[in-house]
Design an enzyme around this catalytic site. Structure first.
Site, PDB file in Angstrom:
ATOM      1  N   ASN A 112     140.277  72.630 -36.423  1.00 26.33           N
ATOM      2  CA  ASN A 112     139.907  71.463 -37.205  1.00 26.33           C
ATOM      3  C   ASN A 112     138.394  71.233 -37.268  1.00 26.33           C
ATOM      4  O   ASN A 112     137.890  70.691 -38.242  1.00 26.33           O
ATOM      5  CB  ASN A 112     140.590  70.226 -36.604  1.00 26.33           C
ATOM      6  CG  ASN A 112     140.133  68.933 -37.217  1.00 26.33           C
ATOM      7  OD1 ASN A 112     140.579  68.535 -38.284  1.00 26.33           O
ATOM      8  ND2 ASN A 112     139.215  68.251 -36.539  1.00 26.33           N
ATOM      9  N   TYR A 185     119.550  79.228 -50.268  1.00 23.82           N
ATOM     10  CA  TYR A 185     120.549  78.318 -49.696  1.00 23.82           C
ATOM     11  C   TYR A 185     120.892  77.153 -50.619  1.00 23.82           C
ATOM     12  O   TYR A 185     120.009  76.541 -51.227  1.00 23.82           O
ATOM     13  CB  TYR A 185     120.026  77.765 -48.373  1.00 23.82           C
ATOM     14  CG  TYR A 185     121.010  76.905 -47.623  1.00 23.82           C
ATOM     15  CD1 TYR A 185     122.112  77.480 -47.005  1.00 23.82           C
ATOM     16  CD2 TYR A 185     120.830  75.532 -47.519  1.00 23.82           C
ATOM     17  CE1 TYR A 185     123.023  76.699 -46.299  1.00 23.82           C
ATOM     18  CE2 TYR A 185     121.725  74.744 -46.814  1.00 23.82           C
ATOM     19  CZ  TYR A 185     122.822  75.339 -46.210  1.00 23.82           C
ATOM     20  OH  TYR A 185     123.710  74.562 -45.514  1.00 23.82           O
TER      21      TYR A 185
END
Length: 321
Positions: A112, A185
């Site tokens: 998670n 990026y």
């Protein structure tokens, strides 16, 4: 009797339905800081009778806080804190050793923990932070503790990867997963690539280990304000998201944390989806049509596995072959 869950189903509603499946199981969930989906998942399954809930996170004080608050509601809850930093291969290996020493096999592993749309940075081992933390970390940890998962006596051991609808923002950038050392990026592409990787990893896990009874799933929990996104305003950011073709991603609906965590419960415990291992879920039900085709492509899944092994410098043999 089949359930009729939807986008408004809460984790408690789902857990109540699957209480018999939850009872007595040993479950490990990463990213269990209070205020997030992992802690809500841990809270609910503890309430509904999980035998042991291993809560993973980077900071002992955060895990202590989660455990304290769960025990306030469910004093008899059996909880175990596990320090793990998914941005550090050393920390992951240490955590895996600790898990492997526990007497209980792991019935359910829920990957998670994640970072979301952060400024460019690298992990302790030099990987772009999203790809390293959200994919390579869980990839290594899962494989290292997989013998303990396969040792489950339930007949239905599972690995659940928490992905996101934002996987539509980017496929795997096979020639440059690191965004040219940050020069090229874009934070949502970086996050999207890592979430695509979560789906592909679940698919390949299923393909490799289904003969041993392992089921693996990935899921989109929903668009939710959690403690993961305290560094930006999500509602404004959602307006900037586009898929690889430049098309805006606007099909989101806001959910609460309990609503978002219901899909965790279904992926981890619903016995009716065993024959759909490798699938992608959203709104508390299997929905492969909601996943981008590149994220459920079996050739891509195999290639990502090989790339991941090369990057971390360790191979994991498929025992199904």
């Amino acid at each position: 009797m089949p359930h009729k869950f939807n986008d408004e189903t809460t984790a408690e509603e789902a857990a109540s339905f699957f209480a018999s499946e939850i009872k007595g199981k040993t479950v490990l969930v990463t990213g269990a800081t209070w205020g997030g989906l992992g802690a809500e998942f841990a809270r609910v399954i503890a309430k509904y009778g999980a035998g042991l809930v291993i809560v993973g996170g980077r900071k002992q004080e955060s895990l202590d806080d989660t455990i304290k608050k769960i025990k306030e509601e469910t004093p008899e809850a059996n909880l175990y804190p596990l320090i793990i930093d998914l941005a550090s291969l050393t920390s992951i290996r240490q955590a895996a050793k600790e898990v492997s020493k526990l007497p209980e096999p792991i019935d359910i592993l829920v990957n998670n923990a994640a970072i979301v749309a952060s400024p460019y940075s690298t992990t302790a081992d030099g990987f772009e932070a999203h790809f390293g933390t959200n994919h390579l970390g869980p990839f290594l940890f899962t494989n290292l503790i997989l013998p303990r998962v396969l040792a489950s006596k339930t007949g239905d051991p599972r690995v659940v990867n928490i992905s996101s609808e934002e996987h539509h923002c980017s496929p795997i950038r096979w020639k440059d997963v690191g965004f040219n050392a940050g020069k090229d990026y874009e934070k949502w592409q970086a996050y999207g690539q890592s979430k695509t990787a979560n789906i592909l990893f679940a698919l390949e896990l299923s393909n490799r280990y289904k003969v041993k009874g392992l089921n693996a799933f990935s899921l989109h929990p929903g668009t939710i304000e959690t403690n993961l996104i305290n560094h930006f305003g999500l509602e404004e950011e959602m307006k900037t998201m586009v898929d690889p073709a430049g098309k805006p991603l606007v099909s989101y609906k806001w959910k609460t944390i309990p609503q978002g965590t219901s899909t965790h419960i279904v992926a981890a415990f619903d016995p009716s989806i065993k024959d759909q291992s490798g699938s992608y879920l959203e709104d508390a039900q299997v929905n492969n049509a909601a996943a981008n085709k590149y994220a459920l492509d079996e050739a891509n899944a195999r290639e990502l596995w090989s790339l991941s092994e090369r990057l971390i410098g360790q191979q994991f043999d498929s025992i199904s072959q």
